[in-house]
Design a protein around this motif. Structure first.
Motif, PDB file in Angstrom:
ATOM      1  N   ILE A  25       0.915  -0.998  -0.252  1.00 16.17           N
ATOM      2  CA  ILE A  25      -0.060  -0.103   0.229  1.00 16.17           C
ATOM      3  C   ILE A  25       0.943   1.171  -0.050  1.00 16.17           C
ATOM      4  N   ARG A  26       0.585   1.984  -0.886  1.00 12.81           N
ATOM      5  CA  ARG A  26       1.399   3.372  -1.286  1.00 12.81           C
ATOM      6  C   ARG A  26       0.545   4.554  -0.116  1.00 12.81           C
ATOM      7  N   SER A  27      -0.546   4.516  -0.168  1.00 14.94           N
ATOM      8  CA  SER A  27      -1.508   5.317   0.881  1.00 14.94           C
ATOM      9  C   SER A  27      -3.151   4.886   0.701  1.00 14.94           C
ATOM     10  N   VAL A  28      -3.425   5.466   1.795  1.00 16.41           N
ATOM     11  CA  VAL A  28      -4.879   5.213   2.095  1.00 16.41           C
ATOM     12  C   VAL A  28      -5.590   6.578   2.239  1.00 16.41           C
ATOM     13  N   HIS A  29      -6.573   6.845   1.597  1.00 14.20           N
ATOM     14  CA  HIS A  29      -7.347   7.953   1.722  1.00 14.20           C
ATOM     15  C   HIS A  29      -8.739   7.533   1.959  1.00 14.20           C
ATOM     16  N   GLY A  88     -23.143  12.818   1.693  1.00 10.16           N
ATOM     17  CA  GLY A  88     -23.090  12.713   3.118  1.00 10.16           C
ATOM     18  C   GLY A  88     -23.691  11.441   3.623  1.00 10.16           C
ATOM     19  N   LYS A  89     -24.018  10.381   2.814  1.00 11.11           N
ATOM     20  CA  LYS A  89     -24.149   9.158   3.444  1.00 11.11           C
ATOM     21  C   LYS A  89     -23.660   8.103   3.558  1.00 11.11           C
ATOM     22  N   ALA A  90     -22.328   8.002   3.386  1.00  9.18           N
ATOM     23  CA  ALA A  90     -21.510   6.970   3.135  1.00  9.18           C
ATOM     24  C   ALA A  90     -20.019   7.429   3.386  1.00  9.18           C
ATOM     25  N   LEU A  91     -19.186   6.114   3.787  1.00  7.08           N
ATOM     26  CA  LEU A  91     -17.903   6.373   3.976  1.00  7.08           C
ATOM     27  C   LEU A  91     -17.207   5.850   2.614  1.00  7.08           C
ATOM     28  N   MET A  92     -16.133   6.732   1.960  1.00  3.10           N
ATOM     29  CA  MET A  92     -15.510   6.330   0.890  1.00  3.10           C
ATOM     30  C   MET A  92     -14.069   6.254   1.102  1.00  3.10           C
ATOM     31  N   VAL A  93     -13.593   4.881   1.127  1.00  2.92           N
ATOM     32  CA  VAL A  93     -12.137   4.351   1.362  1.00  2.92           C
ATOM     33  C   VAL A  93     -11.341   4.107   0.158  1.00  2.92           C
ATOM     34  N   ALA A  94     -10.221   4.683  -0.134  1.00  8.86           N
ATOM     35  CA  ALA A  94      -9.631   4.501  -1.230  1.00  8.86           C
ATOM     36  C   ALA A  94      -8.210   3.930  -0.993  1.00  8.86           C
TER      37      ALA A  94
END
Length: 139
Positions: free
Chosen positions: A83-87, A94-100
């Motif tokens: 993993i280089r990074s997590v964002h 505003g109803k969900a969590l977005m993880v990349a």
């Protein structure tokens, strides 16, 4: 008083020798235990904090091994060394969590987890920030 015959033993007794099952001799008492016998040793547990966000279809897990996305029944695991990074951020509504997760080779993967009730999203942000900071203090 009449004598009664002795009560029969359980079952029909041992089979005749020609039909008796062959049994291996018992190992001596000082012999080491055979593999596969005895209590199962405990599996090592992941040390450190964990983050979990789940909805009906998707999930994000962050722990000592890395990041796992579960989407529609499929799992994708990313180990910390790859993993280089997590964002992360809130979805536009505003109803969900977005993880990349950005992979070392530049590939980009994303998982969206709905927060119901909506207030749960505000609980997830500090938890996720703390867990990511624990495993990736430099970002």
């Amino acid at each position: 008083m009449s004598e009664q015959p002795p009560a029969p033993g359980p079952g029909f007794g041992p089979p005749p020798p020609q039909y008796a099952p062959h049994q291996a001799p018992a190992p001596p008492p000082h012999a080491p235990a055979q593999p596969g016998y005895g209590p199962v040793p405990p599996q090592p547990q992941a040390a450190g904090p964990e983050f979990l966000a789940v909805d009906k279809r998707n999930a994000v897990v962050v722990d000592a091994s890395g990041v796992v996305f579960e989407m529609y029944g499929l799992s994708v695991e990313f180990r910390w060394p790859e993993i280089r990074s997590v964002h992360y951020k809130a979805s536009p509504n505003g109803k969900a969590l977005m993880v990349a997760v950005v992979h070392q080779d530049g590939r980009f993967y994303e998982c969206v987890v709905e927060a119901k009730p909506r207030a749960r999203l505000q609980e997830w942000f500090p938890q996720l920030a703390w867990v990511l900071g624990h495993y990736r203090p430099a970002g």
